[in-house]
Design a protein around this motif. Structure first.
Motif, PDB file in Angstrom:
ATOM      1  N   UNK B 510       0.793  -1.230   0.000  1.00  0.00           N
ATOM      2  CA  UNK B 510       0.000   0.000   0.000  1.00  0.00           C
ATOM      3  C   UNK B 510       0.831   1.289   0.000  1.00  0.00           C
ATOM      4  N   UNK B 511       2.076   1.196   0.358  1.00  0.00           N
ATOM      5  CA  UNK B 511       2.895   2.415   0.453  1.00  0.00           C
ATOM      6  C   UNK B 511       4.218   2.251  -0.279  1.00  0.00           C
ATOM      7  N   UNK B 512       4.145   1.587  -1.435  1.00  0.00           N
ATOM      8  CA  UNK B 512       5.365   1.322  -2.184  1.00  0.00           C
ATOM      9  C   UNK B 512       6.072   2.613  -2.567  1.00  0.00           C
ATOM     10  N   UNK B 513       5.272   3.652  -2.873  1.00  0.00           N
ATOM     11  CA  UNK B 513       5.894   4.912  -3.275  1.00  0.00           C
ATOM     12  C   UNK B 513       6.827   5.462  -2.200  1.00  0.00           C
ATOM     13  N   UNK B 514       6.516   5.162  -0.948  1.00  0.00           N
ATOM     14  CA  UNK B 514       7.408   5.652   0.118  1.00  0.00           C
ATOM     15  C   UNK B 514       8.746   4.932   0.088  1.00  0.00           C
ATOM     16  N   UNK B 515       8.684   3.616  -0.147  1.00  0.00           N
ATOM     17  CA  UNK B 515       9.932   2.871  -0.294  1.00  0.00           C
ATOM     18  C   UNK B 515      10.720   3.429  -1.476  1.00  0.00           C
ATOM     19  N   UNK B 516      10.000   3.671  -2.578  1.00  0.00           N
ATOM     20  CA  UNK B 516      10.679   4.142  -3.792  1.00  0.00           C
ATOM     21  C   UNK B 516      11.322   5.503  -3.580  1.00  0.00           C
ATOM     22  N   UNK B 517      10.641   6.367  -2.819  1.00  0.00           N
ATOM     23  CA  UNK B 517      11.220   7.681  -2.537  1.00  0.00           C
ATOM     24  C   UNK B 517      12.517   7.530  -1.749  1.00  0.00           C
ATOM     25  N   UNK B 518      12.532   6.596  -0.806  1.00  0.00           N
ATOM     26  CA  UNK B 518      13.750   6.378  -0.018  1.00  0.00           C
ATOM     27  C   UNK B 518      14.896   5.928  -0.913  1.00  0.00           C
ATOM     28  N   UNK B 522      16.335   9.250  -2.371  1.00  0.00           N
ATOM     29  CA  UNK B 522      16.983   9.343  -1.055  1.00  0.00           C
ATOM     30  C   UNK B 522      16.267  10.358  -0.166  1.00  0.00           C
ATOM     31  N   UNK B 523      14.953  10.236  -0.202  1.00  0.00           N
ATOM     32  CA  UNK B 523      14.157  11.194   0.546  1.00  0.00           C
ATOM     33  C   UNK B 523      13.124  10.451   1.367  1.00  0.00           C
ATOM     34  N   UNK B 524      12.975  10.855   2.618  1.00  0.00           N
ATOM     35  CA  UNK B 524      11.942  10.250   3.457  1.00  0.00           C
ATOM     36  C   UNK B 524      10.745  11.195   3.460  1.00  0.00           C
ATOM     37  N   UNK B 525       9.658  10.828   2.767  1.00  0.00           N
ATOM     38  CA  UNK B 525       8.535  11.757   2.608  1.00  0.00           C
ATOM     39  C   UNK B 525       7.942  12.225   3.940  1.00  0.00           C
ATOM     40  N   UNK B 526       8.043  11.407   4.976  1.00  0.00           N
ATOM     41  CA  UNK B 526       7.476  11.826   6.251  1.00  0.00           C
ATOM     42  C   UNK B 526       8.477  12.653   7.051  1.00  0.00           C
ATOM     43  N   UNK B 527       9.686  12.744   6.545  1.00  0.00           N
ATOM     44  CA  UNK B 527      10.684  13.527   7.260  1.00  0.00           C
ATOM     45  C   UNK B 527      11.117  12.880   8.553  1.00  0.00           C
ATOM     46  N   UNK B 528      11.280  11.544   8.535  1.00  0.00           N
ATOM     47  CA  UNK B 528      11.603  10.842   9.766  1.00  0.00           C
ATOM     48  C   UNK B 528      13.020  10.255   9.738  1.00  0.00           C
TER      49      UNK B 528
END
Ligand SMILES: Cc1cc2nc3c(=O)[nH]c(=O)nc-3n(C[C@H](O)[C@H](O)[C@H](O)COP(=O)(O)O)c2cc1C
Ligand code: FES
Lengths: 152, 597
Positions: B510-518, B522-528
């Protein structure tokens, strides 16, 4: 309680082993198991020493090294982690002057991690001996440690 | 009956926030007004909204007070007990005084928790006054064991310990599992982080569990039972001990119960800090005094359990349901819930949600109702992102699935599980990769090491996730995670390894785009994730105090005292977070990095 009294409480059967070890551990001021305790337990329940050692090393609540009079267990499971267990840890390190797994030089405290205490409603939480202390802030950490230092 | 009844919550959470001192202060203030003969104090188990503790309920009108401090006692006594005027400022959200009018309570359906927060768990008389041990009496004097099993089967009750196996069927298997002796075991190991319903039931209504066990023992033909409780629950252990002693004294446990020839007794066994001991075969090994390692099944405990004998293992909440089936009848029990998930389920609601605590709802309620109506939604200014259900063996469901009904099969179908009932609400400030990594770290830690897929698989997955959150992931990592996860599911020895990949697999789904952003940016969309954020100074909040510049080890934080807002030069920043920790005004913010290095 003396070791003999502990032994007398349990039937000489393998299934008594864990409870017996819990109580034997409690008879030593350092809340740990001495080599002779393992031998006592093995003889009492009728198991080879290797089987007893095997069980002792498997469960995280048994220690083969001396620990403090009070055991401080900080919960580091997800809820407490998110709620700020790490700043509580910093404060504990400062207040006790030791790191996780260590015992204070005066023998009063050992600092340990624990998995979930089931006190997630008041995360971050820790347990000092049998008492749950929740909603930890640096002040609450200091106050709890001070209370135990003064003997409650 | 005295004029006023005060129920003081003495659950673990409320005790830790000072319920004992509040009770003492109330007693003193009551005595000071000579009201003691008119006011009765009862210490109860958990009432639910633990975060608002200490909480108390005052009858006859049923006024619910939250966050009561000892200093509030004189006012409560003078205003409320004496003059009959509830103290407004101590009401929940200053709102409706009665629990029935508070949405948190109104939408719940309490069956298992019906007595929790209502009776004094240390007095068997109170349990009996509310119908306690009546179901056992009915079973022993009016039903054959087969009839009891049939009733439980018809009720549709399924195990609340995680897997959801039909309870009546399990009882039947144990009864047919071989000649006696047979055993009954209550699994109170409750190791899932974030779950504390079993603890609340044991602390608040221990007799309900013992009665359920006795009924089960009669049905399967067992004479001896064990409750396996974790050592981390000293209060639950103490209340169980008290309950056992009282039950024996009254003769509802022990030899010849209710003048029949049925005898049954229960012993408490205390765990020693190993998560895997909640797994049934490991639990058996632990009760027998061995290392708590699982073994392959079959044979199942129903045929070969404790000391190789037929053994029934059920969860605390499962047992606590049993008496209601016999009291109200299986049809009434089955009228609540969905086609394949009957009755209610207790959840521990936590995370980024307004009302946290313990709630009991009918199966089939939607996640939306659970999170927004009972939980009150996410706090102001935040955005709902997902719910994590089932802890380290469960998964995350995104906002688009909020209308999924909460029942065993729907949750499994979408990649989560009912599990033991831990439910964490996550908002936009949560990094899903980081969270999945966190749960995996837990299972990797708790893996007993006996089987290779679990021992090695969790370490491999953790290694990959470690790289991803540091910004060192590669595109091949994602299919690799899925591959390892699938292999573990198929080949691990016990449920721990089989379910350990779930948090990762469901977030990948469900949140593959977040993995892909990392990985790609090299960006953590949640800023964590510390390596994947950039630190910026919020000019309006900066007081140019120089703290960040002094803390910064690389000279990236720049500025001079009282010369206007500081700034952080991204090229020099090593993302150690020192400036963030040092700023006394919260002016340093973490934002997702925008581009690749
Ligand atoms: C790693 C692992 C941990 C478990 N922990 C628990 C637990 O803490 N409590 C529990 O009731 N069941 C736990 N279970 C499930 C038990 O193996 C078993 O299925 C359950 O106690 C059966 O009771 P039920 O049919 O009433 O659900 C766990 C399973 C696994 C694989
Ligand atoms: S412990 Fe008091 S409300 Fe949960």
């Amino acid at each position: 309680m003396t070791k003999e009294a502990v032994l007398a409480r349990y039937p000489p059967a393998p299934e008594a082993l864990l409870a017996l070890l819990h109580d034997l551990q409690g008879t030593n001021p350092g809340q740990y198991l001495l080599p002779e305790d393992l031998e006592l337990a093995a003889r009492h329940v009728g198991l080879p020493l290797s089987r007893v050692r095997d069980a002792v090393t498997f469960y995280s609540m048994f220690s083969l090294r001396p620990r403090g009079r009070h055991i401080v267990r900080l919960c580091v499971s997800p809820h407490c982690h998110v709620a700020g267990a790490w700043s509580a840890l910093d404060e504990l390190r400062r207040a006790l002057g030791v790191d996780v797994g260590e015992t204070t030089p005066d023998g009063l405290f050992t600092l340990e991690f624990t998995s979930c205490l089931g006190a997630c409603g008041v995360a971050p939480a820790m347990m000092v001996d049998d008492e749950v202390v929740g909603n930890l802030t640096p002040e609450k950490v200091r106050a709890a440690i001070a209370r135990y230092r003064e003997g409650r | 009956m005295r004029r006023i009844q005060v129920l003081v919550c003495s659950g673990t959470a409320c005790q830790s926030s000072g319920s004992e001192r509040v009770k003492r202060a109330l007693l003193e203030a009551t005595a000071a007004h000579d009201l003691l003969p008119e006011v009765q104090f009862v210490e109860t188990g958990c009432m639910g909204p633990c975060e608002l503790g200490p909480v108390l309920l005052v009858y006859p009108e049923g006024t619910f007070y939250v966050r009561v401090r000892p200093e509030d006692a004189p006012e409560i006594v003078e205003e409320h007990f004496l003059k009959g005027r509830p103290v407004k400022r101590l009401l929940w959200a200053g709102a409706a005084p009665k629990p029935q009018e508070i949405p948190f309570f109104a939408r719940q359906k309490k069956v298992v928790l019906a007595n929790c927060g209502v009776i004094d768990p240390e007095r068997i008389e109170e349990y009996i006054a509310l119908g306690g041990y009546e179901a056992l009496g009915r079973a022993l004097t009016g039903m054959r064991p087969e009839d009891v099993i049939e009733a439980v089967k018809r009720s549709g009750l399924r195990g609340r310990g995680g897997a959801g196996f039909p309870t009546g069927k399990k009882w039947e298997l144990v009864r047919a599992g071989g000649p006696p002796p047979r055993y009954v075991v209550c699994n109170a190991d409750e190791g899932d982080p974030g779950a504390f319903m079993d603890r609340a039931v044991l602390e608040g209504d221990p007799h309900a569990v013992l009665e359920g066990m006795a009924i089960a023992a009669y049905a399967v033909g067992a004479g001896q039972g064990f409750v396996y409780v974790r050592a981390e629950y000293p209060l639950a252990i103490r209340r169980l001990e008290v309950a056992l002693a009282q039950a024996r004294k009254l003769g509802v446990l022990g030899p010849g119960i209710f003048d029949t020839d049925f005898s049954f007794d229960v012993q408490i066994r205390i765990g020693a800090g190993a998560f895997v001991c909640g797994e049934e075969t490991a639990l058996i090994a632990s009760i027998e005094g061995r290392r708590g390692e699982p073994r392959p099944r079959p044979p199942y405990p129903a045929t070969s359990g404790l000391w190789g004998r037929p053994t029934l293992i059920n969860n605390v909440e499962t047992f606590a349901n049993v008496r209601h089936i016999l009291l109200g009848g299986p049809e009434a029990f089955a009228s609540v819930g969905t086609e394949k998930s009957k009755g209610t389920k207790v959840f521990a609601l936590a995370g980024n949600v307004r009302n946290t605590g313990l709630v009991e709802v009918p199966m089939g309620i939607t996640l939306r109702e659970l999170v927004f109506e009972i939980g009150g939604g996410v706090p102001e200014g935040r955005e709902f992102k997902a719910v994590q259900i089932g802890g380290p063996s469960g998964g995350c469901l995104p906002a688009s699935l909020l209308d999924v009904p909460v029942d065993y099969d729907s949750l499994t179908q979408h990649g989560a599980i009912m599990g033991s009932g831990g439910l964490i609400v996550l908002d936009s400030s949560t990094c899903m990769v980081n969270m999945a990594r966190f749960f995996l770290e837990f299972t990797a830690d708790e893996s007993c090491g006996k089987c290779v897929p679990c021992r090695v698989g969790t370490q491999m997955m953790l290694g990959i996730l470690d790289r991803i959150v540091k910004g060192e992931g590669t595109p091949e990592d994602l299919p690799r995670l899925e591959e390892i996860g699938a292999a573990m599911k198929a080949t691990a020895l016990c449920g721990l390894g089989q379910t350990a990949p779930n948090p990762v697999l469901s977030t990948l789904r469900y949140f593959r785009d977040e993995y892909e952003a990392h990985i790609a940016r090299r960006s953590c969309p949640a800023g964590v994730c510390p390596n994947l954020v950039r630190y910026v100074v919020e000019p309006e909040l900066c007081r140019s105090c120089d703290a960040c510049r002094r803390a910064c080890p690389t000279g990236a934080a720049q500025g001079a005292p009282r010369q206007g807002p500081y700034r952080i030069v991204d090229e020099l920043c090593i993302r150690c977070g020192a400036c963030f920790d040092a700023c006394p005004f919260g002016a340093v913010r973490k934002l997702p990095r925008e581009e690749a290095r």
